[in-house]
Design an enzyme around this catalytic site. Sequence first.
Site, PDB file in Angstrom:
ATOM      1  NE  ARG A  74      -4.282  -1.355   0.552  1.00  0.00           N
ATOM      2  CZ  ARG A  74      -4.545  -2.138  -0.503  1.00  0.00           C
ATOM      3  NH1 ARG A  74      -3.946  -1.945  -1.661  1.00  0.00           N
ATOM      4  NH2 ARG A  74      -5.443  -3.088  -0.399  1.00  0.00           N
ATOM      5  CG  HIS A 134      -8.336   1.044   0.025  1.00  0.00           C
ATOM      6  ND1 HIS A 134      -7.769   0.378  -1.022  1.00  0.00           N
ATOM      7  CD2 HIS A 134      -8.425   0.155   1.040  1.00  0.00           C
ATOM      8  CE1 HIS A 134      -7.534  -0.863  -0.665  1.00  0.00           C
ATOM      9  NE2 HIS A 134      -7.918  -1.035   0.576  1.00  0.00           N
ATOM     10  CE  LYS A 141      -9.640  -4.450   0.972  1.00  0.00           C
ATOM     11  NZ  LYS A 141      -8.264  -4.256   1.425  1.00  0.00           N
ATOM     12  CB  SER A 201     -20.594  -3.034  24.901  1.00  0.00           C
ATOM     13  OG  SER A 201     -21.588  -3.978  25.195  1.00  0.00           O
ATOM     14  CB  SER A 204     -23.715  -6.614  25.153  1.00  0.00           C
ATOM     15  OG  SER A 204     -24.120  -5.959  26.328  1.00  0.00           O
ATOM     16  CE  LYS A 213     -29.514   1.450  29.577  1.00  0.00           C
ATOM     17  NZ  LYS A 213     -29.260   0.994  30.929  1.00  0.00           N
ATOM     18  CG  ASP A 261     -30.565  -2.314  32.968  1.00  0.00           C
ATOM     19  OD1 ASP A 261     -29.832  -3.285  32.751  1.00  0.00           O
ATOM     20  OD2 ASP A 261     -30.423  -1.201  32.430  1.00  0.00           O
ATOM     21  CG  ASN A 267     -26.710  12.014  42.582  1.00  0.00           C
ATOM     22  OD1 ASN A 267     -26.053  11.061  42.194  1.00  0.00           O
ATOM     23  ND2 ASN A 267     -26.919  13.093  41.844  1.00  0.00           N
ATOM     24  CG  MET A 272     -16.390   1.021  35.877  1.00  0.00           C
ATOM     25  SD  MET A 272     -17.976   1.564  35.218  1.00  0.00           S
ATOM     26  CE  MET A 272     -17.523   2.943  34.221  1.00  0.00           C
ATOM     27  N   GLY A 327     -22.091  -6.361  40.515  1.00  0.00           N
ATOM     28  CA  GLY A 327     -22.850  -5.940  39.335  1.00  0.00           C
ATOM     29  C   GLY A 327     -22.780  -6.979  38.235  1.00  0.00           C
TER      30      GLY A 327
HETATM   31  P1  NAP Z   1     -25.793   7.798  34.776  1.00  0.00           P
HETATM   32  O1  NAP Z   1     -27.210   7.931  34.387  1.00  0.00           O
HETATM   33  O2  NAP Z   1     -24.745   8.527  34.012  1.00  0.00           O
HETATM   34  O3  NAP Z   1     -25.648   8.209  36.342  1.00  0.00           O
HETATM   35  C1  NAP Z   1     -24.415   8.216  36.967  1.00  0.00           C
HETATM   36  C2  NAP Z   1     -24.605   8.536  38.435  1.00  0.00           C
HETATM   37  O4  NAP Z   1     -23.344   8.411  39.087  1.00  0.00           O
HETATM   38  C3  NAP Z   1     -25.083   9.949  38.681  1.00  0.00           C
HETATM   39  O5  NAP Z   1     -25.934   9.932  39.784  1.00  0.00           O
HETATM   40  C4  NAP Z   1     -23.789  10.693  39.000  1.00  0.00           C
HETATM   41  O6  NAP Z   1     -23.962  11.771  39.871  1.00  0.00           O
HETATM   42  C5  NAP Z   1     -23.012   9.649  39.729  1.00  0.00           C
HETATM   43  N1  NAP Z   1     -21.578   9.878  39.633  1.00  0.00           N
HETATM   44  C6  NAP Z   1     -20.832   9.925  38.500  1.00  0.00           C
HETATM   45  N2  NAP Z   1     -19.532  10.150  38.813  1.00  0.00           N
HETATM   46  C7  NAP Z   1     -19.479  10.263  40.170  1.00  0.00           C
HETATM   47  C8  NAP Z   1     -18.429  10.517  41.083  1.00  0.00           C
HETATM   48  N3  NAP Z   1     -17.167  10.686  40.665  1.00  0.00           N
HETATM   49  N4  NAP Z   1     -18.717  10.572  42.387  1.00  0.00           N
HETATM   50  C9  NAP Z   1     -19.985  10.385  42.831  1.00  0.00           C
HETATM   51  N5  NAP Z   1     -21.030  10.152  42.003  1.00  0.00           N
HETATM   52  C10 NAP Z   1     -20.783  10.097  40.687  1.00  0.00           C
HETATM   53  O7  NAP Z   1     -25.338   6.269  34.725  1.00  0.00           O
HETATM   54  P2  NAP Z   1     -26.246   4.963  34.936  1.00  0.00           P
HETATM   55  O8  NAP Z   1     -26.725   4.489  33.601  1.00  0.00           O
HETATM   56  O9  NAP Z   1     -27.216   5.208  36.005  1.00  0.00           O
HETATM   57  O10 NAP Z   1     -25.129   3.921  35.422  1.00  0.00           O
HETATM   58  C11 NAP Z   1     -24.536   4.048  36.691  1.00  0.00           C
HETATM   59  C12 NAP Z   1     -23.619   2.862  36.949  1.00  0.00           C
HETATM   60  O11 NAP Z   1     -24.371   1.660  36.972  1.00  0.00           O
HETATM   61  C13 NAP Z   1     -22.605   2.639  35.819  1.00  0.00           C
HETATM   62  O12 NAP Z   1     -21.453   3.370  36.044  1.00  0.00           O
HETATM   63  C14 NAP Z   1     -22.358   1.139  35.868  1.00  0.00           C
HETATM   64  O13 NAP Z   1     -21.226   0.849  36.662  1.00  0.00           O
HETATM   65  C15 NAP Z   1     -23.577   0.584  36.546  1.00  0.00           C
HETATM   66  N6  NAP Z   1     -24.375  -0.256  35.625  1.00  0.00           N
HETATM   67  C16 NAP Z   1     -24.425  -1.580  35.872  1.00  0.00           C
HETATM   68  C17 NAP Z   1     -25.153  -2.410  35.054  1.00  0.00           C
HETATM   69  C18 NAP Z   1     -25.185  -3.877  35.350  1.00  0.00           C
HETATM   70  O14 NAP Z   1     -25.885  -4.590  34.635  1.00  0.00           O
HETATM   71  N7  NAP Z   1     -24.489  -4.337  36.342  1.00  0.00           N
HETATM   72  C19 NAP Z   1     -25.869  -1.901  33.969  1.00  0.00           C
HETATM   73  C20 NAP Z   1     -25.799  -0.516  33.742  1.00  0.00           C
HETATM   74  C21 NAP Z   1     -25.056   0.296  34.576  1.00  0.00           C
HETATM   75  P3  NAP Z   1     -24.241  13.262  39.335  1.00  0.00           P
HETATM   76  O15 NAP Z   1     -25.726  13.366  39.256  1.00  0.00           O
HETATM   77  O16 NAP Z   1     -23.627  14.124  40.387  1.00  0.00           O
HETATM   78  O17 NAP Z   1     -23.560  13.396  38.014  1.00  0.00           O
END
Ligand code: NAP
Length: 497
Positions: free
Chosen positions: A58, A111, A136, A231, A233, A282, A319, A373, A412, A458
């Site tokens: 290339r 390309h 291609k 992800s 998934s 979502k 969820d 929160n 995380m 989780g």
């Molecule tokens: P989201 O809507 O973005 O909400 C995030 C939350 O975390 C908000 O309340 C945020 O507070 C808070 N936060 C972010 N950074 C922070 C920090 N440094 N200190 C304190 N609080 C903080 O996210 P979500 O979709 O709800 O997901 C939240 C978590 O759930 C993900 O990070 C993931 O680990 C977990 N999860 C798990 C699954 C599972 O199947 N196990 C599935 C989905 C998600 P503020 O309002 O102050 O920004």
Amino acid sequence: MICVTLGRTRHKMVIAEHRALAEQGARLVELRLDWLKRMPEIHRLLDERPTPVIVTCRRRQETGKWRGDEDQRLALLRQAIVSGADYVDVETDVAEQVPRYGDTKRIISYHNFKETPDDLEDIFADMQRLDGDYLKLATMANTPEDNVRMLRLVSEADVPTIGFCMGELGIPSRILCGKYGSPWTYATFSSDRVLAPGQLSFEEMRDVYHYDEIDAETRVFGVLGDPVGHSYSPLLHNAAFRHEGLNCVYLPLRVPRDVLLSTLKEFEALEIEGYSVTIPHKEHVLEYAPYLHETVTDCGAANTLYRNEQGKWFATNTDYPAALQALRRGLELLHPDDADLDSKKVLLLGAGGVAKAIGLGVIRAGAGLTVANRTNKRGKELAGQLNCQHVNWENRGSVLADVLINCTPVGMYPNMEETPFPQHWLRDGMLVFDTIYNPENTLLLKQAREHECYTISGLEMFVLQAAEQFDCFVRRPAPVEVMRETLRQGISPVRLN
Ligand code: NAP
């Protein structure tokens, strides 16, 4: 078939890597001469080759590494043909300068690293006049829809055509092109050395997507999000499909926020039967589904979109039941005789989508809920919506809770040394549920165990929500244990995407 693209700087390394790839089952390897630091020695690379090869060199304009002059490059390609290479890749504009000879098959390639141009069909028509055994096309995807255009072209082509889009947005077409008749796709020999944007590794293409088993009958599913590179998934669902012997594939579908609805419409052409839905889609995805499960109406968000028996789109939220199921399993450990949530005090950290869904479930189950929160105003708003208690983030340690649930990303990967709840606030015998699944053992959970608390990871919730989706997609129970083990093995602190 998967063609593995191999680019190394020294002949010795190319030969050794080629042998290793053959041992791993590669059946076609593209030798990228432009990667070699010294003048390529064709015979050295082709004599005793362990698999058929495509010889490619290339130029810089196609993001290759060739630094010599063009006459030298064309001479090398001619030499490869005379030396009996199985295939030679010649770009459209030089195809006539590298004539056919012997049994070597000609791949005429186009390309475009900027876009998937509007006149793709005209370009393709011109390519058909260049005496190719294979055509291609590799073009940059700037929208998810570019995948659809490219795959349509591949499926309608009269000449064997390898067509896919590049970049992260183009990944679906790299995996699906076989379904539409592409004789092979390309993958890189090592995930550390991506030779083209969006290229997956041979290992991933073979072991996660099982590319060689994709055919016209393969049913298609995927995860809609932005980003989706991180992800797990695809790993989980593809492993489950394989375990159940189903001819299905599950793709990462990166779809930017503003084009969700138009993309879903375009993707109808790919006959995708079901989607997992993640951030930021979502809520917005509800506009696409005429039928909503009550979990969706409750939370105002869906994480699953699938076709119901009548072929209509149906949105649900797995969820929510998965979190409650995981929580109940934890409570059974805590109080085997009293696993109900109704008499428990629950402290919920976070006020995002997951906190809202879990909070709703906890309230419905009759528990006493307190929300804390980081942004107190948002926490107060959620507490107002759920009609429960609120405590300021700074004072979260003062709540005497039986159950603590973390719905923030604190702890995380890669920030694994962080915890949302300092150790000295944990109380012996508490049930601690961390919704984070990477890592499985967060600092919060480790410290909770030191306090003889019961813990739920989780990972359990993630597996259960995916298992429920699997059931919606193919209408049979998911192999939950296989999914759990696959996720455990897939999660590693060194994984970057
Ligand atoms: P989201 O809507 O973005 O909400 C995030 C939350 O975390 C908000 O309340 C945020 O507070 C808070 N936060 C972010 N950074 C922070 C920090 N440094 N200190 C304190 N609080 C903080 O996210 P979500 O979709 O709800 O997901 C939240 C978590 O759930 C993900 O990070 C993931 O680990 C977990 N999860 C798990 C699954 C599972 O199947 N196990 C599935 C989905 C998600 P503020 O309002 O102050 O920004």
